[in-house]
Design an enzyme around this catalytic site. Structure first.
Site, PDB file in Angstrom:
ATOM      1  N   LYS A 135       0.837  -1.210   0.000  1.00  0.00           N
ATOM      2  CA  LYS A 135       0.000   0.000   0.000  1.00  0.00           C
ATOM      3  C   LYS A 135       0.870   1.259   0.000  1.00  0.00           C
ATOM      4  O   LYS A 135       0.614   2.194  -0.746  1.00  0.00           O
ATOM      5  CB  LYS A 135      -0.920  -0.051   1.231  1.00  0.00           C
ATOM      6  CG  LYS A 135      -1.899   1.082   1.330  1.00  0.00           C
ATOM      7  CD  LYS A 135      -3.087   0.711   2.191  1.00  0.00           C
ATOM      8  CE  LYS A 135      -2.821   0.792   3.684  1.00  0.00           C
ATOM      9  NZ  LYS A 135      -2.599   2.163   4.183  1.00  0.00           N
ATOM     10  N   GLN A 152       4.588   8.943   6.990  1.00  0.00           N
ATOM     11  CA  GLN A 152       3.635   9.843   6.328  1.00  0.00           C
ATOM     12  C   GLN A 152       4.083  11.282   6.515  1.00  0.00           C
ATOM     13  O   GLN A 152       4.073  12.077   5.576  1.00  0.00           O
ATOM     14  CB  GLN A 152       2.237   9.624   6.898  1.00  0.00           C
ATOM     15  CG  GLN A 152       1.719   8.226   6.595  1.00  0.00           C
ATOM     16  CD  GLN A 152       0.338   7.967   7.170  1.00  0.00           C
ATOM     17  OE1 GLN A 152      -0.153   8.744   7.982  1.00  0.00           O
ATOM     18  NE2 GLN A 152      -0.275   6.883   6.755  1.00  0.00           N
ATOM     19  N   ASP A 194       1.776  -1.434  11.784  1.00  0.00           N
ATOM     20  CA  ASP A 194       0.483  -1.912  11.272  1.00  0.00           C
ATOM     21  C   ASP A 194       0.198  -3.374  11.657  1.00  0.00           C
ATOM     22  O   ASP A 194      -0.898  -3.878  11.399  1.00  0.00           O
ATOM     23  CB  ASP A 194       0.434  -1.774   9.747  1.00  0.00           C
ATOM     24  CG  ASP A 194       0.424  -0.310   9.330  1.00  0.00           C
ATOM     25  OD1 ASP A 194      -0.045   0.535  10.114  1.00  0.00           O
ATOM     26  OD2 ASP A 194       0.893  -0.003   8.215  1.00  0.00           O
TER      27      ASP A 194
HETATM   28  C1  S3P Z   1       2.361   4.560   6.066  1.00  0.00           C
HETATM   29  C2  S3P Z   1       2.984   4.801   7.252  1.00  0.00           C
HETATM   30  C3  S3P Z   1       2.472   4.333   8.555  1.00  0.00           C
HETATM   31  C4  S3P Z   1       1.460   3.230   8.397  1.00  0.00           C
HETATM   32  C5  S3P Z   1       0.470   3.489   7.310  1.00  0.00           C
HETATM   33  C6  S3P Z   1       1.163   3.732   5.975  1.00  0.00           C
HETATM   34  C7  S3P Z   1       2.936   5.142   4.839  1.00  0.00           C
HETATM   35  O1  S3P Z   1       1.865   5.410   9.216  1.00  0.00           O
HETATM   36  O2  S3P Z   1       0.777   3.009   9.601  1.00  0.00           O
HETATM   37  O3  S3P Z   1      -0.399   2.376   7.168  1.00  0.00           O
HETATM   38  O4  S3P Z   1       2.598   4.702   3.736  1.00  0.00           O
HETATM   39  O5  S3P Z   1       3.758   6.058   4.950  1.00  0.00           O
HETATM   40  P1  S3P Z   1       2.790   6.438  10.026  1.00  0.00           P
HETATM   41  O6  S3P Z   1       3.772   6.950   9.068  1.00  0.00           O
HETATM   42  O7  S3P Z   1       1.896   7.553  10.489  1.00  0.00           O
HETATM   43  O8  S3P Z   1       3.359   5.644  11.161  1.00  0.00           O
END
Ligand code: S3P
Length: 441
Positions: A29, A179, A328
């Site tokens: 994802k 993120q 996750d």
């Molecule tokens: C993700 C980062 C994670 C993860 C999310 C996807 C990403 O969140 O939990 O499902 O694609 O950068 P965080 O970066 O807030 O930990």
């Protein structure tokens, strides 16, 4: 579109069965979102092989399309093409950008759009996303001159972004979040000078790997890759991206295969980026029998097939240090703990409280309904494992990873279960229920 409004009847989850065979989990994802986003702002065409055809990446694609980016239909097994519009080619949309249930879409979009000088954007999402904290992105972006406004002092969507010429600077992130980091990296591509982002601990590094492959001038340094510097001015060029299978989706099969007597599974083509493999470290600590077959490198990401079969498991203990590498996977690990004799401890997991749901509370509530003995803490849980679970009326509470975790728990319970809002799985793994039916004996 929103899974939170899904009203279909509960899914029957019969007790028992074993899992045998081979499964290819859908595309990662995180890498899927990034390939769409970076392809959109590159020059020329990007092709994406293995893009996850699930609700979250579809939200990213829909937002990009409404800003003038041509993206071919996203269907299982089809190569997706993205016609890049260049770093400054995104048009001002005439409507709100709907990020659905996807935190990654909203947070990465904030970084992408904050630097579109003179353009205005409104970002919104479903009920779950409207409750998730966005200040963690808006605040570091503000140090670059970004203007993000919203409810609760700019913390909650709907959010308005007034694009600005951003300043290059040194930005510290408040949490180890890929993120947040990725939002700043996207913003730094058009800043007026170099930007360095410093994380408290290293989070998944897919953005760094892929931005470099697209031609960005990006350096990773500091202890454990926590300092990432970007020099603006480089041109991104369209690439051929191959998306590996998502280890966060493979996690359900890994735990199920290790827990359920008689199981024997091969999970093909799983991304094994070391910033994501905390689940393997914990399963190893538990004594699970997992073999990595055919390790290889695919388009800049390590990949392998994982063979798992049932065997005795011990309780585990993990905390803050490993959390970014398995954030996750905590819901499915809480299921695993219920079936190991003894106490398992999860700490340093307060981030779980601000995911699609409060995953510590939801997993504790649902597993307790099955008879589990769980003490919930502010930043984790203690699970007194080894008590038999019983079938129950369960609810995903709209969370995809909760839905799939409870499916695994229900196989090992005594008595049948039912699951409300099971369609939530489609947010990250649309074929989960079909795969479960096929592997189950
Ligand atoms: C993700 C980062 C994670 C993860 C999310 C996807 C990403 O969140 O939990 O499902 O694609 O950068 P965080 O970066 O807030 O930990």
């Amino acid at each position: 579109m929103s899974t939170s409004s899904s009203q279909s009847s509960p899914r029957a989850l019969p007790e028992g069965g074993t899992l045998i065979g081979r499964v290819k989990v859908p595309g990662d994802k995180s890498i899927s979102h990034r390939s769409l986003l970076f392809g959109a702002i590159a020059e020329g065409t990007t092709t994406i092989d293995g893009l996850l055809p699930a609700e979250d990446p579809l939200s990213t694609a829909a937002c990009l399309r409404s800003m003038g980016v041509t993206i071919s239909p996203i269907q299982d097994g089809e190569i997706v093409t993205v016609e890049g519009v260049g770093l400054d080619g995104l048009q001002e949309p005439t409507d709100i950008l709907n990020c659905g249930n996807s935190g990654t879409t909203m947070r990465l979009m904030l970084g992408l759009l904050a630097g579109r000088d003179g353009r205005h954007f409104i970002l919104d999402g479903d009920d779950s996303l409207r409750q998730r904290p966005m200040r963690r992105v808006g605040q570091p972006l503000a140090t670059m001159g970004a203007m993000v406004r919203g409810r609760d002092g700019g913390n909650l969507a709907p959010l308005a972004v007034q694009g600005q010429q951003l300043r290059g600077t040194v930005v510290g992130t408040p949490v180890a979040s890929a993120q947040v980091k990725s939002a700043i990296l996207l913003a730094s591509l058009t800043a007026d000078g170099p930007t360095t982002v410093i994380e408290p601990a290293q989070s998944r590094d897919h953005s760094e790997r892929m931005l470099k492959a697209f031609g960005a001038d990006l350096q990773v340094g500091g202890e454990m890759g926590r300092h990432i510097s970007v020099r603006p001015g480089g041109i991104l060029r369209g690439q051929n991206v191959v998306v590996p299978g998502d280890i966060s989706s493979a996690a359900f099969w890994l735990v199920a295969g290790a827990l359920i007597p008689g199981s024997d599974l091969v999970i093909e083509n799983v991304g094994l980026n070391p910033t994501r493999t905390g689940i393997l470290e914990v399963l190893e600590q538990m004594g699970a029998k997992i073999e990595v077959l055919n390790p290889r490198d695919v388009a800049g990401e390590p990949v392998g097939d994982l063979h798992v079969c049932h065997g005795p498991l011990q309780p585990f203990s993990f905390g803050e240090e490993v959390m970014p590498r398995l954030v996750d996977e905590v819901p499915i690990l809480s299921v695993a703990a219920c079936f190991c004799d003894g106490d398992s401890h999860i700490s340093g997991a307060s981030e779980l409280r601000v995911k699609e749901t409060d995953r510590l509370a939801v997993m504790a509530r649902q597993l307790t309904a099955m008879g589990a003995s769980i003490e919930e803490h502010d930043d984790g849980m203690t699970i007194h494992g080894g008590r038999p679970l019983k079938g129950a009326e369960l609810d995903s509470e709209t969370d995809h990873r909760v839905a799939m975790s409870l499916a695994v728990a229900s196989m090992l319970a005594r008595g049948d279960s039912s699951l409300h809002r099971s369609d939530a799985a489609a947010v990250s793994y649309p074929s989960f229920w079909t795969d479960l039916g096929r592997l189950r004996r």
